[in-house]
Design an enzyme around this catalytic site. Structure first.
Site, mmCIF file in Angstrom:
data_model
loop_
_atom_site.group_PDB
_atom_site.id
_atom_site.type_symbol
_atom_site.label_atom_id
_atom_site.label_comp_id
_atom_site.label_asym_id
_atom_site.label_seq_id
_atom_site.Cartn_x
_atom_site.Cartn_y
_atom_site.Cartn_z
ATOM 1 N N ARG A 94 0.962 -1.409 -0.045
ATOM 2 C CA ARG A 94 -0.190 -0.096 0.034
ATOM 3 C C ARG A 94 0.927 1.176 0.009
ATOM 4 O O ARG A 94 0.504 2.286 -0.637
ATOM 5 C CB ARG A 94 -1.016 -0.181 1.054
ATOM 6 C CG ARG A 94 -1.939 0.829 1.172
ATOM 7 C CD ARG A 94 -1.925 2.422 1.800
ATOM 8 N NE ARG A 94 -1.361 2.037 2.935
ATOM 9 C CZ ARG A 94 -0.355 2.898 3.535
ATOM 10 N NH1 ARG A 94 0.169 3.566 2.743
ATOM 11 N NH2 ARG A 94 -0.110 2.556 4.670
ATOM 12 N N PHE A 133 8.955 10.622 -2.759
ATOM 13 C CA PHE A 133 8.810 11.872 -2.470
ATOM 14 C C PHE A 133 9.654 12.327 -1.250
ATOM 15 O O PHE A 133 9.808 11.492 -0.015
ATOM 16 C CB PHE A 133 7.345 11.828 -1.769
ATOM 17 C CG PHE A 133 6.973 12.856 -0.923
ATOM 18 C CD1 PHE A 133 6.155 13.977 -1.809
ATOM 19 C CD2 PHE A 133 7.026 12.938 0.278
ATOM 20 C CE1 PHE A 133 5.471 14.979 -1.209
ATOM 21 C CE2 PHE A 133 6.097 14.067 1.122
ATOM 22 C CZ PHE A 133 5.577 15.056 0.444
ATOM 23 N N THR A 136 11.146 14.510 4.503
ATOM 24 C CA THR A 136 11.866 14.093 5.656
ATOM 25 C C THR A 136 13.424 14.231 5.508
ATOM 26 O O THR A 136 13.914 13.771 4.594
ATOM 27 C CB THR A 136 11.651 12.901 6.197
ATOM 28 O OG1 THR A 136 10.186 12.775 6.420
ATOM 29 C CG2 THR A 136 11.998 12.562 7.641
ATOM 30 N N LEU A 244 0.589 15.209 1.499
ATOM 31 C CA LEU A 244 0.239 14.163 2.738
ATOM 32 C C LEU A 244 -1.027 13.809 3.153
ATOM 33 O O LEU A 244 -1.327 12.824 3.357
ATOM 34 C CB LEU A 244 1.327 14.750 3.825
ATOM 35 C CG LEU A 244 2.787 14.719 3.732
ATOM 36 C CD1 LEU A 244 3.322 15.546 4.881
ATOM 37 C CD2 LEU A 244 3.414 13.461 3.632
ATOM 38 N N GLN A 284 -14.794 -16.356 27.552
ATOM 39 C CA GLN A 284 -14.980 -14.995 27.473
ATOM 40 C C GLN A 284 -14.098 -14.082 27.258
ATOM 41 O O GLN A 284 -14.221 -12.880 26.949
ATOM 42 C CB GLN A 284 -15.776 -14.724 28.760
ATOM 43 C CG GLN A 284 -17.233 -15.333 28.955
ATOM 44 C CD GLN A 284 -17.680 -15.201 30.444
ATOM 45 O OE1 GLN A 284 -17.194 -14.599 31.169
ATOM 46 N NE2 GLN A 284 -19.042 -15.714 30.288
ATOM 47 N N GLY A 344 -1.486 -17.135 20.535
ATOM 48 C CA GLY A 344 -0.579 -17.763 21.336
ATOM 49 C C GLY A 344 0.956 -17.530 20.673
ATOM 50 O O GLY A 344 1.247 -16.839 19.820
ATOM 51 N N GLU A 368 4.085 9.870 7.695
ATOM 52 C CA GLU A 368 2.913 10.647 7.264
ATOM 53 C C GLU A 368 2.124 11.517 8.636
ATOM 54 O O GLU A 368 1.082 11.698 8.497
ATOM 55 C CB GLU A 368 1.904 10.037 6.589
ATOM 56 C CG GLU A 368 2.373 9.089 5.489
ATOM 57 C CD GLU A 368 2.063 10.020 4.036
ATOM 58 O OE1 GLU A 368 1.490 11.011 4.315
ATOM 59 O OE2 GLU A 368 2.534 9.474 3.136
ATOM 60 N N GLY A 369 3.097 12.112 9.436
ATOM 61 C CA GLY A 369 2.741 12.613 10.486
ATOM 62 C C GLY A 369 2.452 11.430 11.876
ATOM 63 O O GLY A 369 1.647 10.672 11.657
#
Ligand SMILES: Cc1cc2nc3c(=O)[nH]c(=O)nc-3n(C[C@H](O)[C@H](O)[C@H](O)COP(=O)(O)OP(=O)(O)OC[C@H]3O[C@@H](n4cnc5c(N)ncnc54)[C@H](O)[C@@H]3O)c2cc1C
Lengths: 389, 258
Positions: A94, A133, A136, A244, A284, A344, A368-369
């Protein structure tokens, strides 16, 4: 048609038929092509390079940009679903698509000249050309306005000097969108051909997160950038921040995908893992964890949907994107821990995707912040007082 | 080439199948639908043929309202138009009646080729392509694993025979051929394709308006049942050689995994 995967509150009707078909085609592609190879890439720290052209063919690069540049011209909801499906597989995949579409193609589309748009957008949309890009720097992360990289005027263009760090796609990029200060101290965007003399992009090794994504340094040593490669229509921090904002929107949906993958893995595992003579899903304490995940993911999904609708209708405020990125990445991060617990010992095994997602989300939480920076953006929005300025 | 691809909507392999109370049908509510697997290969073969030789690809489906999704998926992948024959009770048609409906709907189109998947994953008749060839007076080949257009009036097809053998056959056009899964790699719908889909026409026929004289069922469904899983453990005894040979025998003749 229905939304695929987790949809506890029945929100299929909120999407158009095309948007649902987009989700379906990307899910099919990811499940049959990417999922089988992602673990190996993550383990080896390599990016699945041969997929770039396939992303282009499918139309995943610059999804929400207009068709005249070879893009799909789809809605932001479709873009969101694509990010969700890709990050359901891996945040690194992504990230590639976010960087290419939102951080490289978007600024060229929004701030570029016609020549720049015609020259670069079709090649970036088809995957022939890869972009990165660079904002930074080693000493300026959350506070990019302090950047040191300089663009000094010379005949016919600029000379770039400085260094960028943590740059996704850096070493594999043909084109770098670089943000640098001109002599008047104003930030400008430059389209840098990575074959230029004086440019180098060493890969950053030793990452324990986003291992299937390339992260690099960008080093500029008297790199000549022709005049026509400066982005003409923007100056100041507004330029990089508006990019951004596009990418963060996608991240809000993407992390939802990672969270869904972890929830589904944990749920299936809990139903089949027998302890004390019954499936652990029947205890539970396990149910509480699963229900927490489901509820938070559903809330995150509804937030993504509403923010997407705002973006499509043009009423979006960037603070809403901050809420989306901040909340949904946090939800994914918490889900990673719970899913890991439910599995586990198997939770730490490479046989399941949990640990990979868990490690990936740590990057997404920061880039991205950072989570905290988005807190401050929202904090300023509601109190009227900035905590940083 | 004017090619029609017959495509059926069937339950996804992972769908939970629940029978109606009288065991005469399956409950439709919980089913996730998908395009019949071999039909997606048939579509791909048609699209490849169109890309190489020009022409038109028409995706055609007969079935309940939701079947239109199969056509839309095909349009998004590159088919030019759709032909939908609406029939909410399509499951109640036996294969001969189904073929008669298709014949009526397709006869005026004068297709050069009709492609269908080898068989549908749900009812598994594997007869539609053959029946249509007869009714529309077309040549026929089944189990096709490869195609080659020779000229405007002839094509060559590679058919799968028993025991790993293949055979190339030449056919006169028009022809109806049934496609075996695996002969190509079906494409994914691209985002641009999905955006184009809305602009492509789907002609809708109501099956009740089709003259289906004589399309009375000759086959009747008695009942359906879900096979009980029975676990059987067999111990094979003997020397290692004997065990190996008995095991081989079992796998070849009983379990038929080879
Ligand atoms: C895998 C990966 C890929 C990346 N890809 C790119 C890319 O493609 N392009 C690019 O330009 N950058 C990229 N980045 C960089 C990323 O955007 C930065 O790491 C991020 O902005 C944070 O900067 P920093 O790491 O320097 O942290 P810092 O800014 O040093 O922050 C450290 C910590 O201090 C906190 N902090 C800082 N200031 C404040 C404050 N005022 N109040 C409260 N807390 C504060 C932060 O929230 C954080 O917790 C990437 C990073 C990673 C990990």
């Amino acid at each position: 048609m229905k939304l695929l995967g987790l949809d506890y509150t029945d929100i299929s009707h909120a999407f158009s038929e095309e948007e649902l078909m987009v989700q379906k085609t990307v899910r099919e592609f990811v499940d049959s092509e990417l999922a089988p190879v992602i673990d190996d890439h993550f383990r080896e720290g390599s990016f699945p390079f041969d997929f770039v052209k396939k992303f282009g063919e499918l139309g995943l690069l610059g999804i929400n940009l207009p068709t005249e540049y070879g893009c799909a011209g789809m809605s932001n909801l479709a873009y969101g679903l694509v990010c969700q499906e890709l990050e359901r597989c891996d945040s690194g995949i992504r990230s590639f698509v976010s960087v290419q579409g939102s951080l490289v193609m978007y600024p060229i589309f929004a701030f570029g000249s016609d020549d720049q748009k015609n020259k670069y957008l079709p090649a970036l949309a088809s995957g022939e050309m890869i972009g990165c890009f660079g904002l930074t720097e080693p000493d300026y992360g959350s506070n990019p306005s302090g950047m040191i990289t300089r663009a000094t005027k010379t005949t016919g263009g600029y000379l770039l000097n400085g260094a960028k760090m943590w740059i996704t796609n850096g070493s594999i990029a043909h084109l770098a969108v670089v943000w640098a200060k001109t002599e008047d101290g104003k930030i400008h965007g430059f389209l840098v051909d990575t074959a230029s003399e004086g440019f180098s992009a060493p890969m950053m090794k030793n990452k324990w997160s986003l291992r299937a994504s390339i992260t690099s340094e960008l080093i500029f040593n008297q790199v000549f950038v022709p005049e026509e490669n400066m982005l003409p229509s923007v100056s100041g921090l507004k330029g990089p921040l508006s990019c951004l904002n596009q990418a963060r929107y996608g991240i809000g949906w993407g992390t939802l995908g990672a969270a869904m993958a972890m929830y589904e893995t944990a749920l299936n595992y809990a139903k089949t893992r027998i302890q004390f003579d019954r499936p652990i899903a029947g205890f539970q304490l396990t149910q509480e964890k699963l229900v927490w995940m489901l509820t938070e993911i559903t809330k995150a999904q509804l937030l993504a949907l509403q923010v997407g609708k705002n973006k499509d209708s043009g009423t979006l405020r960037h603070q809403q994107v901050s809420m989306l990125k901040r909340n949904n990445t946090w939800v994914a991060r918490e889900c990673a821990k719970l899913a890991r617990e439910i599995l586990g010992a198997n939770g730490i095994s490479g046989e399941y995707p949990i640990m990979r997602h868990l490690m990936n989300i740590e990057s997404v939480y920061t880039y991205e912040g950072t989570h905290d920076m988005h807190t401050l953006i929202m904090g300023e929005d509601i109190t009227g007082t900035s905590a940083i300025r | 080439m004017k090619i029609c691809v017959l495509m059926k909507q069937v339950p996804d392999n992972d769908s939970a199948i629940i029978l109606s109370n009288d065991s005469s049908s399956i409950k439709l509510n919980d089913i996730t639908w998908c395009t019949n697997e071999s039909d997606t290969y048939a579509l791909e073969e048609a699209l490849l043929m169109k890309e190489a030789h020009g022409g038109e690809v028409v995706a055609c489906s007969f079935g309940r309202e939701s079947s239109q999704q199969v056509i839309k998926d095909a349009l998004a992948k590159g088919a030019d138009r759709g032909l939908y024959i609406s029939e909410e009770e399509s499951d109640g048609f036996d294969i001969l009646s189904t073929a008669k409906i298709f014949t009526q709907a397709l006869k005026d189109e004068n297709f050069d080729l009709i492609f269908s998947g080898l068989q549908s994953n749900d009812s598994g008749n594997a007869q539609l392509g053959l029946l249509l060839a007869e009714m529309l007076n077309m040549s026929h080949a089944a189990l096709v694993m490869g195609t080659e257009v020779l000229n405007d009036t002839r094509i060559k097809v590679k058919q799968e025979l028993e025991g790993g053998w293949f055979q190339w056959t030449e056919l006169d056009l028009p022809a109806s051929i049934t496609i075996q899964s695996g002969l190509n790699k079906p494409r994914y719908a691209s985002l641009r394709g999905i955006m184009m889909m809305k602009k492509k026409p789907i002609d809708i026929f109501d099956s009740s308006q089709i003259d289906s004289t004589g399309s009375k069922n000759k086959i009747f469904l008695d009942k359906m049942y879900i096979p009980q899983k029975v676990k059987e453990t067999t111990f094979i005894e003997g020397t290692p050689d004997e065990i190996a040979s008995k095991l081989g025998d079992l796998m070849i003749n009983d379990i038929k995994v080879f």
